[in-house]
Scaffold this active site. Structure first.
Site, PDB file in Angstrom:
ATOM      1  N   SER A 185      45.498 -29.376  91.334  1.00 13.75           N
ATOM      2  CA  SER A 185      44.736 -28.290  91.945  1.00 13.75           C
ATOM      3  C   SER A 185      43.416 -28.008  91.259  1.00 13.75           C
ATOM      4  CB  SER A 185      45.588 -27.021  91.987  1.00 13.75           C
ATOM      5  OG  SER A 185      46.028 -26.675  90.692  1.00 13.75           O
ATOM      6  N   HIS A 213      47.742 -29.111  97.951  1.00 14.05           N
ATOM      7  CA  HIS A 213      46.374 -29.481  98.322  1.00 14.05           C
ATOM      8  C   HIS A 213      46.295 -30.795  99.102  1.00 14.05           C
ATOM      9  CE1 HIS A 213      44.627 -26.218  95.938  1.00 14.05           C
ATOM     10  NE2 HIS A 213      45.622 -26.447  95.112  1.00 14.05           N
ATOM     11  N   LYS A 243      46.921 -23.019 102.322  1.00  7.52           N
ATOM     12  CA  LYS A 243      45.648 -23.673 102.045  1.00  7.52           C
ATOM     13  C   LYS A 243      45.124 -24.335 103.327  1.00  7.52           C
ATOM     14  CE  LYS A 243      46.558 -23.220  97.283  1.00  7.52           C
ATOM     15  NZ  LYS A 243      47.445 -23.556  96.181  1.00  7.52           N
TER      16      LYS A 243
HETATM   17  C1  LIG Z   1      48.306 -22.659  95.391  1.00  8.96           C
HETATM   18  C2  LIG Z   1      49.361 -23.510  94.818  1.00  8.96           C
HETATM   19  C3  LIG Z   1      50.688 -23.093  94.844  1.00  8.96           C
HETATM   20  C4  LIG Z   1      51.110 -21.739  95.318  1.00  8.96           C
HETATM   21  O1  LIG Z   1      51.129 -21.651  96.696  1.00  8.96           O
HETATM   22  P1  LIG Z   1      51.005 -20.213  97.375  1.00  8.96           P
HETATM   23  O2  LIG Z   1      51.470 -20.435  98.760  1.00  8.96           O
HETATM   24  O3  LIG Z   1      49.586 -19.805  97.270  1.00  8.96           O
HETATM   25  O4  LIG Z   1      51.911 -19.310  96.599  1.00  8.96           O
HETATM   26  C5  LIG Z   1      51.635 -23.976  94.376  1.00  8.96           C
HETATM   27  N1  LIG Z   1      51.293 -25.181  93.876  1.00  8.96           N
HETATM   28  C6  LIG Z   1      50.020 -25.595  93.818  1.00  8.96           C
HETATM   29  C7  LIG Z   1      49.709 -26.940  93.267  1.00  8.96           C
HETATM   30  C8  LIG Z   1      49.008 -24.772  94.278  1.00  8.96           C
HETATM   31  O5  LIG Z   1      47.740 -25.166  94.192  1.00  8.96           O
END
Ligand SMILES: *Cc1c(COP(=O)(O)O)cnc(C)c1O
Length: 391
Positions: A185, A213, A243
């Site tokens: 990320s 991602h 996302k």
């Molecule tokens: C953003 C993210 C999460 C968390 O997901 P949410 O739905 O925002 O709680 C988990 N793992 C990774 C790698 C992320 O980038």
């Protein structure tokens, strides 16, 4: 003084210390009023730090689906999914995600963070082993701690180190879970999932990838297990709807017995209220767009590559491009400089990234205009990269 004075004193002293280290964080009101347009501190900015890679949170079809679901089912789901919160849209979304990820089944959680906090401790515990990439997302590591399993961290994307840890510790453990982000990320690079899957298989370990991602933007929208065409043998594909899917929520795609077991035992599913109908409906509509328009799903990586190529940086592997500056203050200054020029690029500081690697993290979306990317790249070349070299 009241009984809370030591509490207030504790918090104030902690804040002062973080402030001195440039590690204090602040919530800044950000009015996203378009695909990449935001208003902050009274100014119009083009955002290059949003994870809504396909801008689907503002897509008319996605918004219409959320509104219709709210009209039909209400604003909240009212209870845990295992009580009365399992509205009919869940089954539709779970089937769609399972199909996209070529898995037998899928289970939806309240968020990606909640998914990892629920899945990891349901699968392993004391007497078991977890091996995790050192740059795995915070919630994978939080799930690891919660599980009580013996845990070892392998160097980032280092298959030889992973193999060494398997040789040293696998035999003494009942079950073994290998954890990694599919797309990292804060770095934007990819895990070698095919090679990890082979290693996992050879050592009877269970590979779980966090594809937060990857879904929507890599492997024709299917995510990091599908890069290069053939599906990597990843039995536990976890991800988020928050996302590229433009909504909110988390999921696990896996075999039918694994998903049924998680539905029965993951505490963050059992003891937390189901997602609102609007979030689930929005995710279904977003998947429609992704499946119907694979060329659109490929745009964020293309835009990121235009940026890396303009700057002579290594070619972007995902929509995420980091420029590591190192020092916290220099990174905050670089972010402020870009903001003064009309670009929102947030400074990322420890503990989100390792100490000494504070950075600007640029994220690219389908709707970014080529001329904005070119102007941003020119600014970065002239004003940011020289600072980095001077560090
Ligand atoms: C953003 C993210 C999460 C968390 O997901 P949410 O739905 O925002 O709680 C988990 N793992 C990774 C790698 C992320 O980038």
């Amino acid at each position: 003084m009241t009984g809370t004075s030591s509490l207030d004193g504790f918090a104030a002293a902690k804040l002062a210390s973080l402030e001195a280290q440039r590690l204090r964080r602040r919530l800044v009101e950000t009015d996203r009023h378009g695909e990449v347009a935001v208003r902050r501190n009274g100014r119009e900015l083009v955002s290059f730090c949003c994870n809504d890679y396909l801008n689907l949170s503002h897509h008319p079809r996605v918004i219409a689906a959320a509104l219709a679901a709210t009209e039909r089912y209400g604003t909240g789901s009212g209870a845990s999914r295992l009580v009365t919160g399992n509205h009919p849209l869940f089954a539709v979304l779970e089937a769609r995600l399972a199909r996209l990820k070529q898995a037998e089944d899928c289970v939806i959680f309240g968020s990606g963070y909640l998914a990892n906090l629920g899945i990891v401790p349901a699968l392993v515990g004391p007497g078991d082993l977890i091996l995790a990439d050192e740059l795995s997302h915070s919630c994978l590591l939080a799930g690891t701690r919660l599980s009580g399993a013996e845990a070892h961290i392998f160097r980032h994307n280092d298959l030889a180190h992973l193999e060494e840890l398997l040789a040293a510790h696998r035999a003494g453990a009942r079950h073994c879970l290998i954890l990694t982000d599919g797309v990292f990320s804060m770095d934007g690079d990819l895990a070698p999932v095919h090679e990890m899957a082979a290693l996992a298989k050879a050592h009877d370990a269970w590979l779980m990838t966090d594809d937060a991602h990857g879904i929507g933007v890599l492997g024709e929208g299917r995510g990091s297990s599908f890069i290069g065409g053939a599906k990597a043998d990843v039995p536990l594909q976890m991800g988020t709807l928050s996302k590229a899917i433009g909504s909110y929520g988390g999921y696990l795609c896996a075999s039918r017995p694994v998903v049924d077991f998680i539905r029965t035992r993951a505490r963050t599913l059992i003891y937390s209220t189901g997602l609102p109908p609007a979030s689930v409906a929005a995710a279904i509509a977003a998947l429609d767009v992704i499946e119907e328009e694979p060329d659109y799903a490929a745009l964020p990586v293309k835009k990121a590559r235009a940026f890396t190529s303009a700057l002579g940086l290594p070619e972007a592997e995902s929509p995420i491009v980091p420029i590591v500056i190192g020092d916290e203050k220099a990174t905050l200054d670089a972010s402020a400089l870009l903001e003064a020029e009309g670009f929102l690029v947030t400074a990322i500081r420890p503990p989100t990234v390792p100490a000494g690697t504070a950075r600007l993290r640029f994220t690219f979306t389908a709707a970014h205009r080529d001329e904005d990317i070119a102007r941003l790249a020119a600014l970065v070349r002239a004003r940011i990269l020289p600072r980095r070299a001077a560090e």
